[in-house]
Design a protein around this motif. Sequence first.
Motif, PDB file in Angstrom:
ATOM      1  N   SER A   1       0.821  -1.202   0.000  1.00 17.74           N
ATOM      2  CA  SER A   1       0.000   0.000   0.000  1.00 17.74           C
ATOM      3  C   SER A   1       0.857   1.255   0.000  1.00 17.74           C
ATOM      4  CB  SER A   1      -0.902   0.024   1.229  1.00 17.74           C
ATOM      5  OG  SER A   1      -1.798  -1.052   1.205  1.00 17.74           O
ATOM      6  N   SER A   2       0.329   2.294  -0.619  1.00 15.90           N
ATOM      7  CA  SER A   2       1.013   3.580  -0.621  1.00 15.90           C
ATOM      8  C   SER A   2       0.573   4.386   0.594  1.00 15.90           C
ATOM      9  CB  SER A   2       0.675   4.335  -1.902  1.00 15.90           C
ATOM     10  OG  SER A   2      -0.681   4.735  -1.884  1.00 15.90           O
TER      11      SER A   2
ATOM     12  N   TYR B   1      -2.840   5.882   0.003  1.00 17.97           N
ATOM     13  CA  TYR B   1      -3.915   4.909   0.189  1.00 17.97           C
ATOM     14  C   TYR B   1      -4.168   4.653   1.675  1.00 17.97           C
ATOM     15  CZ  TYR B   1      -6.758   0.736  -0.077  1.00 17.97           C
ATOM     16  OH  TYR B   1      -7.782  -0.160   0.070  1.00 17.97           O
ATOM     17  N   LEU B   2      -3.102   4.585   2.470  1.00 15.17           N
ATOM     18  CA  LEU B   2      -3.273   4.387   3.909  1.00 15.17           C
ATOM     19  C   LEU B   2      -4.011   5.561   4.538  1.00 15.17           C
ATOM     20  CD1 LEU B   2       0.221   2.869   4.787  1.00 15.17           C
ATOM     21  CD2 LEU B   2      -1.957   1.660   4.583  1.00 15.17           C
TER      22      LEU B   2
ATOM     23  N   SER C   1      -7.619   5.336   3.480  1.00 15.04           N
ATOM     24  CA  SER C   1      -8.281   4.270   4.250  1.00 15.04           C
ATOM     25  C   SER C   1      -8.636   4.760   5.644  1.00 15.04           C
ATOM     26  CB  SER C   1      -7.382   3.040   4.358  1.00 15.04           C
ATOM     27  OG  SER C   1      -7.160   2.484   3.100  1.00 15.04           O
TER      28      SER C   1
ATOM     29  N   THR D   1     -13.715  -0.108   3.513  1.00 15.76           N
ATOM     30  CA  THR D   1     -12.524  -0.780   2.985  1.00 15.76           C
ATOM     31  C   THR D   1     -12.632  -0.930   1.472  1.00 15.76           C
ATOM     32  OG1 THR D   1     -13.538  -2.942   3.357  1.00 15.76           O
ATOM     33  CG2 THR D   1     -12.148  -2.078   5.113  1.00 15.76           C
TER      34      THR D   1
ATOM     35  N   ARG E   1     -10.204   4.046  -2.575  1.00 13.48           N
ATOM     36  CA  ARG E   1      -9.831   4.219  -3.985  1.00 13.48           C
ATOM     37  C   ARG E   1     -10.667   5.318  -4.644  1.00 13.48           C
ATOM     38  NH1 ARG E   1      -8.523  -0.937  -2.810  1.00 13.48           N
ATOM     39  NH2 ARG E   1      -6.726  -1.869  -3.866  1.00 13.48           N
TER      40      ARG E   1
ATOM     41  N   PRO F   1      -3.002   3.629  -5.332  1.00 11.39           N
ATOM     42  CA  PRO F   1      -3.007   2.742  -4.172  1.00 11.39           C
ATOM     43  C   PRO F   1      -1.736   1.891  -4.056  1.00 11.39           C
ATOM     44  CG  PRO F   1      -5.106   2.624  -5.306  1.00 11.39           C
ATOM     45  CD  PRO F   1      -4.177   3.428  -6.172  1.00 11.39           C
ATOM     46  N   SER F   2      -1.143   1.552  -5.174  1.00 13.83           N
ATOM     47  CA  SER F   2       0.115   0.799  -5.178  1.00 13.83           C
ATOM     48  C   SER F   2       1.154   1.602  -5.944  1.00 13.83           C
ATOM     49  CB  SER F   2      -0.066  -0.555  -5.854  1.00 13.83           C
ATOM     50  OG  SER F   2      -0.956  -1.346  -5.111  1.00 13.83           O
TER      51      SER F   2
ATOM     52  N   VAL G   1       4.076  -1.622   6.459  1.00 13.86           N
ATOM     53  CA  VAL G   1       2.937  -0.710   6.341  1.00 13.86           C
ATOM     54  C   VAL G   1       2.998   0.408   7.378  1.00 13.86           C
ATOM     55  CG1 VAL G   1       0.413  -0.575   6.551  1.00 13.86           C
ATOM     56  CG2 VAL G   1       1.465  -2.443   5.276  1.00 13.86           C
TER      57      VAL G   1
END
Length: 147
Positions: free
Chosen positions: A2-3, A6-7, A10, A23, A28, A69-70, A117
Amino acid sequence: ASSASYLVASWVSAILVPEPWSTGMVPRALLASVLGLVILFGLRDCNHLPEQLIERLFWITAALYLLSPSQFPWYFGWIVPFLCIFPVRGLLLASALLPLHYLYFYLDAKDLKSLYVNGVVWLMWLPVWGLISLDFWSAQRASAFEA
């Protein structure tokens, strides 16, 4: 893997949206919305010089990578040619820190994915985002004084 963006998305979606929906798709969608705003802002007027258009396309490409996200290192190749023209310190730092991404595979094999992470991702991306933000605000202040 995960980037950082994105974290953060989230985390925000977990605060704003009830559990089953917070989730996966909601973070996204949040990142895609921010990217859409960057694109709209970048292309808001069509009366730019070619150099300005290229710079705006550079920032859109950088946002596409930074909000993904990645963030695999090989995706950064989209940005590298632009860095020859626009040497943004935060993105130059990102190119130096990208090899840390490969710690994910080692840590995951040792069942230490949470270390990646909760540690490595932030070690990689907080300085990058910090420098980009610092440069952005410095440029905003400089343009305010010129006006």
